[in-house]
Design an enzyme around this catalytic site. Structure first.
Site, PDB file in Angstrom:
ATOM      1  N   VAL A  43       0.877  -1.168   0.000  1.00 27.01           N
ATOM      2  CA  VAL A  43       0.000   0.000   0.000  1.00 27.01           C
ATOM      3  C   VAL A  43       0.915   1.219   0.000  1.00 27.01           C
ATOM      4  CG1 VAL A  43      -2.017  -1.069   1.094  1.00 27.01           C
ATOM      5  CG2 VAL A  43      -0.218  -0.090   2.537  1.00 27.01           C
ATOM      6  N   SER A  44       0.381   2.363  -0.365  1.00 27.56           N
ATOM      7  CA  SER A  44       1.212   3.550  -0.561  1.00 27.56           C
ATOM      8  C   SER A  44       1.590   4.281   0.714  1.00 27.56           C
ATOM      9  CB  SER A  44       0.512   4.526  -1.506  1.00 27.56           C
ATOM     10  OG  SER A  44       0.336   3.907  -2.761  1.00 27.56           O
TER      11      SER A  44
END
Length: 181
Positions: free
Chosen positions: A9-10
């Site tokens: 995930v970012s």
């Protein structure tokens, strides 16, 4: 054969639960960093860990890489070790012995991931420009005061040493030094 999961995930705040949900793996590597670069600790560890016969499971192509060149290199690096890469959302598996159709699909899907990232960055730049015009956007709040940076520099520490000690980017130290001159 080891089933390896790679989840990304970012940001730290984002949740990884939806990726590869309900599946079990022998080893899981999780990064909470942007896919814009391959300089991700768990990505590098996963590539190092992979062995011949292993399968690396990834939720979707954009979770592995956001640029075409990075995607092709990562898949090639994993395949060179004799491991396979399986993208669940796209229902694609790459073994290194891929057919022309599989290579076409990887290139097409990788292009979409890269395009999506570029459009997202363009929208962000446009939004920032509009906010600046309205006087609403002031930039990110400084995490470290320039005085603290300058004090450490004055004590004889190098730019890199100051950056490491304060956990900031060396360019931030350089900017504080330049602004003080």
């Amino acid at each position: 054969m080891t089933n390896i999961a790679y989840i990304r995930v970012s940001t730290i705040d984002q949740n990884t639960d939806r990726q590869l949900d309900g599946m079990t793996f022998d080893k899981t590597f999780t990064d909470k960093l942007s896919g814009a670069t391959t300089d991700r600790p768990q990505l590098l560890a996963m590539i190092d860990w992979a062995r011949a016969g292993d399968v690396v499971h990834v939720h979707s192509i954009d979770r592995l890489a956001r640029s075409m060149s990075d995607l092709l290199k990562i898949v090639a690096d994993i395949n060179a070790k004799g491991a396979h890469v399986k993208f669940h959302k796209e229902s694609l598996t790459f073994t290194g012995d891929d057919s022309p159709m599989q290579k076409l699909m990887l290139n097409m899907m990788g292009s979409f991931a890269q395009f999506e990232r570029e459009v997202m960055k363009e929208r962000q730049r446009e939004g920032i420009a509009k906010a600046k015009q309205k006087g609403v956007y002031k930039g990110r709040v400084k995490s470290v005061d320039d005085a603290a940076i300058l004090a450490l520099l004055a004590s004889g520490k190098s730019v890199r040493a100051v950056a490491a000690e304060l956990d900031i980017n060396p360019s931030t130290v350089q900017r504080a030094k330049k602004n003080a001159a």
